[in-house]
Design an enzyme around this catalytic site. Structure first.
Site, PDB file in Angstrom:
ATOM      1  CG  PHE A  95       7.680  26.898  56.255  1.00 23.30           C
ATOM      2  CD1 PHE A  95       6.697  27.455  57.045  1.00 23.30           C
ATOM      3  CD2 PHE A  95       7.976  27.498  55.043  1.00 23.30           C
ATOM      4  CE1 PHE A  95       6.022  28.598  56.641  1.00 23.30           C
ATOM      5  CE2 PHE A  95       7.313  28.635  54.635  1.00 23.30           C
ATOM      6  CZ  PHE A  95       6.331  29.185  55.430  1.00 23.30           C
ATOM      7  CE  LYS A 110      -0.066   9.934  43.567  1.00 28.49           C
ATOM      8  NZ  LYS A 110      -1.358   9.751  44.201  1.00 28.49           N
ATOM      9  CG  ASN A 159      -4.680  12.569  46.692  1.00 27.10           C
ATOM     10  OD1 ASN A 159      -3.661  11.914  46.526  1.00 27.10           O
ATOM     11  ND2 ASN A 159      -4.703  13.890  46.578  1.00 27.10           N
ATOM     12  CD  GLU A 196       3.593  16.363  37.350  1.00 29.20           C
ATOM     13  OE1 GLU A 196       2.940  15.366  36.957  1.00 29.20           O
ATOM     14  OE2 GLU A 196       3.137  17.182  38.158  1.00 29.20           O
ATOM     15  CD  GLU A 256      -1.354  13.583  43.528  1.00 24.39           C
ATOM     16  OE1 GLU A 256      -0.279  13.321  42.966  1.00 24.39           O
ATOM     17  OE2 GLU A 256      -1.456  13.823  44.737  1.00 24.39           O
ATOM     18  CD  GLU A 297      -4.372  16.780  45.333  1.00 21.42           C
ATOM     19  OE1 GLU A 297      -3.329  17.337  44.961  1.00 21.42           O
ATOM     20  OE2 GLU A 297      -4.599  16.439  46.503  1.00 21.42           O
TER      21      GLU A 297
END
Length: 538
Positions: A327, A111, A272, A183, A270, A258
């Site tokens: 979740f 990244k 993918n 970041e 990034e 993305e």
């Protein structure tokens, strides 16, 4: 070269998806499975299956390919899918790699290196650096992977040490690489990604965007294409940036760039270099089989796609074995499974299968397509009403709530959606308009985002008066760390035990300032949901 037999170095629904594409192309299929995943649906569905020691062992996949006579490997997503070392090893073994070349994976998969390349290509990026440079809130991210693994939002310096340690452990467990970086954290952006496809001739094409803003634990739960936030001009600018980055690293096969989007400003996050979980929405609006295109490109064929045209709208949700409010992952045997008809369903399990603690709890992806966004959402809502899962807890009630939510219906989605609209909460009678539609509160600063839903309600059991509590495991898992000792005084929200399930960590914290009466687990213990972990007294 012509691929005659292909091994999928993965499991679950993505393995089944690749098998389906292979059969349509007349290619034989090989599944791999370690002992703890033997008998799973993907292992039952291939032409042949080879046992391996682990999905994370590159040498094992290559051995299995040689043993079975496969001449190509498709990595799926997750595990080793973005490992440049794995791609290089496959190529060195004389096998075809169905994905970007190892050099492109090395450049785009790291990244930090990807950010540097993006800047050189003129693509805007989110600033990264040390905590002092970035400021708070900041986001800690895994340098070698994605999918929400190894990611932590940090609001203050006091949280840094623990967050760094947890992010590194998750990154190592998920990707075999514990490097992380910081970041700047943008509070309420949209998450929009551009689907890319490139071939060995250097041609790269953008196939429209996917809106992936609704997320829990930094992982997506609903994706759609096209995004309600993009018009033709903004789509063209984002696509141009994505193609520029992909071209600068020599990318080929299927990949996804993305971006964070705030108004009409966007920043590259990034690349993918793999097929994405949410690729079906792009397939439905473009009519392109991305997996078949990957295989053709790996055979050295040029892309059959020359331009992109989006038809209608597609929406995908992910049906998980997890609590619909917290979740937290759940386990158990699927005693009843009724999946909908009339829409696309990519399932990774069947009725009677077991959802365990070692792998992702995804049951199926449900994807609806319609001439308009409203039609697609209506079809998905009807499909969710038709869906039944028995024997274990799932997020089905949450998905039904989400697809019906008026804010989602109006396209008002950001990464803070589930903060501002807690799961299963009553929807507003009327949505705010104008400046009130964002995160604004009178003339005060925009409020900080908060952590994912607390697990305290699932772990705190008042033990009948006297200021005593029993903290229990919110889900089955492994005790990763024990941070409390009997007799110790602990503060409110102090982590006492860290559990790990499906490669995600969950801290169990003290609900108030207390004294630890007893600790009932040790590091490395496997515990069931509801197992007693720690006893407290005020």
């Amino acid at each position: 070269m012509r691929i005659g037999k292909l091994l999928v170095a993965n499991r679950g629904e993505i393995a089944l998806r690749v098998f389906r594409a292979c059969r349509e192309l007349g290619i034989g299929t090989v599944a791999v499975s370690p002992g703890d995943d033997a008998g799973s649906l993907h292992a039952r569905s291939a032409d042949e299956t080879v046992e391996i020691s682990s999905y994370l062992e590159a040498d094992e996949h290559i051995r299995a390919a040689k043993e079975s006579g496969a001449d190509a490997i498709h990595p799926g997503y997750g595990f080793l899918a973005e490992s440049a070392a794995f791609a290089a090893a496959v190529e060195a073994a004389g096998l075809a790699w169905v994905g970007p070349p190892s050099e492109a994976l090395a450049a785009g998969g790291d990244k930090l290196e990807a950010k540097r390349i993006a800047r050189q290509a003129g693509v805007p990026v989110v600033p990264e650096g040390g905590p002092d440079e970035v400021g708070f809130p900041l986001l800690i991210k895994a340098a070698a992977g994605g999918g929400g693994r190894g990611m932590r939002v940090v609001s203050s310096p006091a949280e840094l040490e623990q967050a760094f340690a947890a992010a590194r452990r998750e990154a190592e467990a998920a990707f075999g690489d514990d490097r992380v970086f910081c970041e700047r954290y943008v509070r309420r952006p949209r998450h929009v990604e551009i689907q890319l496809l490139g071939d060995a001739t250097g041609n790269v094409i953008a196939l429209g965007e996917r809106e992936c803003s609704v997320q829990r634990r930094h992982q997506k739960v609903l994706e759609e294409s096209p995004s309600p936030a993009l018009d033709e001009e903004l789509r063209a600018r984002m696509s141009e940036a994505a193609v520029a980055f992909a071209g600068s690293i020599g990318d080929r096969s299927a990949g996804t760039a993305e971006f964070m989007l705030d108004g009409r400003d966007f920043w590259f996050l990034e690349l993918n270099g793999r097929i994405q979980v949410e690729h079906p929405v792009t397939e439905l609006v473009t009519g392109i089989d991305l997996v078949q295109e990957q295989i053709r490109i790996a055979q050295g064929e040029p892309m059959q796609v020359t331009q992109c045209h989006l038809t209608g709208s597609a929406v995908e949700v992910r049906l998980y074995a997890e609590d619909p409010v917290s979740f937290l992952p759940q386990t158990g045997r699927i005693e009843r499974l009724r999946l909908p008809t009339g829409i696309r369903v990519d399932a990774g399990v069947e009725e009677g299968d077991e959802i365990g603690t070692r792998y992702d709890p995804l049951i199926a992806k449900l994807i609806a397509h319609g001439p308009t966004r409203e039609d697609a959402l209506d079809r998905l809502a009807a499909a969710l009403d038709e869906t039944e899962v028995g024997g274990l807890v799932t997020n089905l009630p949450f998905l039904r709530w989400l697809v019906a939510h008026p804010a989602l219906r109006e396209g008002r989605t950001t990464t803070a959606f589930l903060t501002e609209h807690p799961p299963l909460s009553a929807p507003p009678l009327r949505l705010p308009e104008g400046p009130w539609a964002g995160g604004f509160r009178l003339n005060l600063p925009t409020p900080e985002p908060v952590a994912p839903p607390s697990v305290e309600a699932a772990t705190h059991d008042q033990a009948g008066g006297g200021g005593q509590s029993a903290l229990t495991a919110p889900m089955p898992g492994t005790v990763l760390r024990v941070l409390a000792k009997a007799g110790e005084t602990v503060k409110q929200r102090q982590p006492l035990v860290v559990l790990e399930a499906m490669k995600m960590e969950t801290p169990v914290v003290s609900p108030y300032e207390a004294v630890v009466r007893a600790v009932h687990v040790s590091e490395g213990d496997r515990v069931a949901g509801g197992a007693l972990l720690v006893e407290l007294e005020e």
